[in-house]
Enzyme design. Sequence first.
Site, PDB file in Angstrom:
ATOM      1  N   ARG A  82       0.840  -1.202   0.000  1.00  0.00           N
ATOM      2  CA  ARG A  82       0.000   0.000   0.000  1.00  0.00           C
ATOM      3  C   ARG A  82       0.873   1.249   0.000  1.00  0.00           C
ATOM      4  O   ARG A  82       0.556   2.237  -0.669  1.00  0.00           O
ATOM      5  CB  ARG A  82      -0.942  -0.006   1.210  1.00  0.00           C
ATOM      6  CG  ARG A  82      -1.941   1.154   1.180  1.00  0.00           C
ATOM      7  CD  ARG A  82      -3.011   1.002   2.227  1.00  0.00           C
ATOM      8  NE  ARG A  82      -2.468   1.056   3.583  1.00  0.00           N
ATOM      9  CZ  ARG A  82      -3.154   0.722   4.677  1.00  0.00           C
ATOM     10  NH1 ARG A  82      -4.407   0.296   4.565  1.00  0.00           N
ATOM     11  NH2 ARG A  82      -2.607   0.809   5.860  1.00  0.00           N
ATOM     12  N   LYS A 184      -2.470   6.700   1.461  1.00  0.00           N
ATOM     13  CA  LYS A 184      -2.360   7.039   2.892  1.00  0.00           C
ATOM     14  C   LYS A 184      -1.359   8.186   3.022  1.00  0.00           C
ATOM     15  O   LYS A 184      -0.179   7.976   3.280  1.00  0.00           O
ATOM     16  CB  LYS A 184      -1.906   5.803   3.673  1.00  0.00           C
ATOM     17  CG  LYS A 184      -2.378   5.802   5.120  1.00  0.00           C
ATOM     18  CD  LYS A 184      -2.185   4.435   5.749  1.00  0.00           C
ATOM     19  CE  LYS A 184      -2.538   4.452   7.223  1.00  0.00           C
ATOM     20  NZ  LYS A 184      -3.976   4.461   7.487  1.00  0.00           N
ATOM     21  N   GLU A 220     -16.348   6.455   4.365  1.00  0.00           N
ATOM     22  CA  GLU A 220     -15.384   6.114   5.425  1.00  0.00           C
ATOM     23  C   GLU A 220     -15.821   6.662   6.757  1.00  0.00           C
ATOM     24  O   GLU A 220     -16.558   7.641   6.840  1.00  0.00           O
ATOM     25  CB  GLU A 220     -14.031   6.756   5.113  1.00  0.00           C
ATOM     26  CG  GLU A 220     -13.258   5.994   4.096  1.00  0.00           C
ATOM     27  CD  GLU A 220     -11.819   5.762   4.537  1.00  0.00           C
ATOM     28  OE1 GLU A 220     -11.590   5.383   5.699  1.00  0.00           O
ATOM     29  OE2 GLU A 220     -10.950   5.981   3.705  1.00  0.00           O
TER      30      GLU A 220
HETATM   31  C1  LIG Z   1      -5.065   3.662   7.709  1.00  0.00           C
HETATM   32  C2  LIG Z   1      -6.487   4.002   7.423  1.00  0.00           C
HETATM   33  C3  LIG Z   1      -7.534   3.058   7.568  1.00  0.00           C
HETATM   34  C4  LIG Z   1      -7.330   1.690   8.141  1.00  0.00           C
HETATM   35  O1  LIG Z   1      -6.504   0.871   7.386  1.00  0.00           O
HETATM   36  P1  LIG Z   1      -5.884  -0.441   8.026  1.00  0.00           P
HETATM   37  O2  LIG Z   1      -4.981  -0.962   6.985  1.00  0.00           O
HETATM   38  O3  LIG Z   1      -6.995  -1.370   8.303  1.00  0.00           O
HETATM   39  O4  LIG Z   1      -5.193  -0.013   9.271  1.00  0.00           O
HETATM   40  C5  LIG Z   1      -8.813   3.451   7.209  1.00  0.00           C
HETATM   41  N1  LIG Z   1      -9.077   4.688   6.751  1.00  0.00           N
HETATM   42  C6  LIG Z   1      -8.106   5.625   6.628  1.00  0.00           C
HETATM   43  C7  LIG Z   1      -8.464   6.977   6.123  1.00  0.00           C
HETATM   44  C8  LIG Z   1      -6.783   5.301   6.947  1.00  0.00           C
HETATM   45  O5  LIG Z   1      -5.839   6.235   6.822  1.00  0.00           O
END
Ligand SMILES: *Cc1c(COP(=O)(O)O)cnc(C)c1O
Length: 339
Positions: A82, A184, A220
């Site tokens: 990722r 991210k 989200e």
């Molecule tokens: C990191 C994150 C998540 C959760 O991702 P995981 O891989 O399950 O920890 C969900 N939403 C956002 C906006 C994130 O930054």
Amino acid sequence: MSEVSLDWENLGFGYIKTDFRYIAHWKDGKWDGGKLTTDNVLHISEGSTALHYGQQCFEGLKAYRCKDGSINLFRPDENAKRMQRSCQRLLMPEVPVEMFVDACKQVVKTNEKFVGPYGSGATLYLRPFLIGVGDNVGVHAAPEYIFSIFCCPVGAYFKGGMKPTNFIISEYDRAAPQGTGAAKVGGNYAASLLPGKEAKARNFGDCIYLDPKTHTKIEEVGSANFFGITKDNQFVTPLSPSILPSITKYSLLYLAEQRLGLKAIEGDVYIDKLDEFVEAGACGTAAVITPIGGIQNGDDFHVFYSETEVGPVTQKLYAELTGIQFGDVAAPEGWIVKV
Ligand SMILES: *Cc1c(COP(=O)(O)O)cnc(C)c1O
């Protein structure tokens, strides 16, 4: 191995300086060997693109202490992949998967005393990040980069058991339809601070964002993904190019189908059709699985299972996921990496 003396049962989610962090530098087209350091302060150019243009990305994952004293990482290769996708989106050099996973292991090993004891619920949170650095002032990709991983011991998300949390639909958008929602990157979080503050000021756990194009579908939950369980045993989670693809969410899609016998679907979750769901939750590394009590949407307050009790499917998913992470339940092939 013994741990440091921390109040493991009552740890929150905050910065605690640990002994070692990993740091690698990219210059002239390649990464150096990377090393562990005790220095928790970065010395970078005032012209660093990470500071001015948000050219940076990060990850989050945890190390879990098992009953036999060994330590598990949960799907760290997925975090590595990722982060590579985030790098592609922001024109940053990728960190090879093997280098990423190896660096995670080194950080956990050298800070092993900060991994809480089995049964305390405490874990070691790892924060990998990659930033554009070096002398620069125009809007360009940086000439140099730093990849680093630090860690902090963190407490169980729920002290004294899972509890439902209420959320509120935000009037803001988290990401643009063709923007950086799936990466991210820090910019998404800077933009979420005000909506999050407004939600918390009204006593909600966080806000829920709708799809930025039509504002009719759930995307989200703050910094976690959404899922719902329908009356006819379907596990449903939103599908959208502007959602951050949660590794926890993809793990639950698999477990819901393979272990709980539910039908797992990525699809649309319309805000005016929430009564299709008998349970709902938010999921992510930090939130684990947070049951959603109710959702405030304008003047309407929709309760799913209960504002005080946790639904049976959410309970089962939580037990399966955390059981795998702490090594008590057999993991699907490749999900656990021993430190
Ligand atoms: C990191 C994150 C998540 C959760 O991702 P995981 O891989 O399950 O920890 C969900 N939403 C956002 C906006 C994130 O930054």
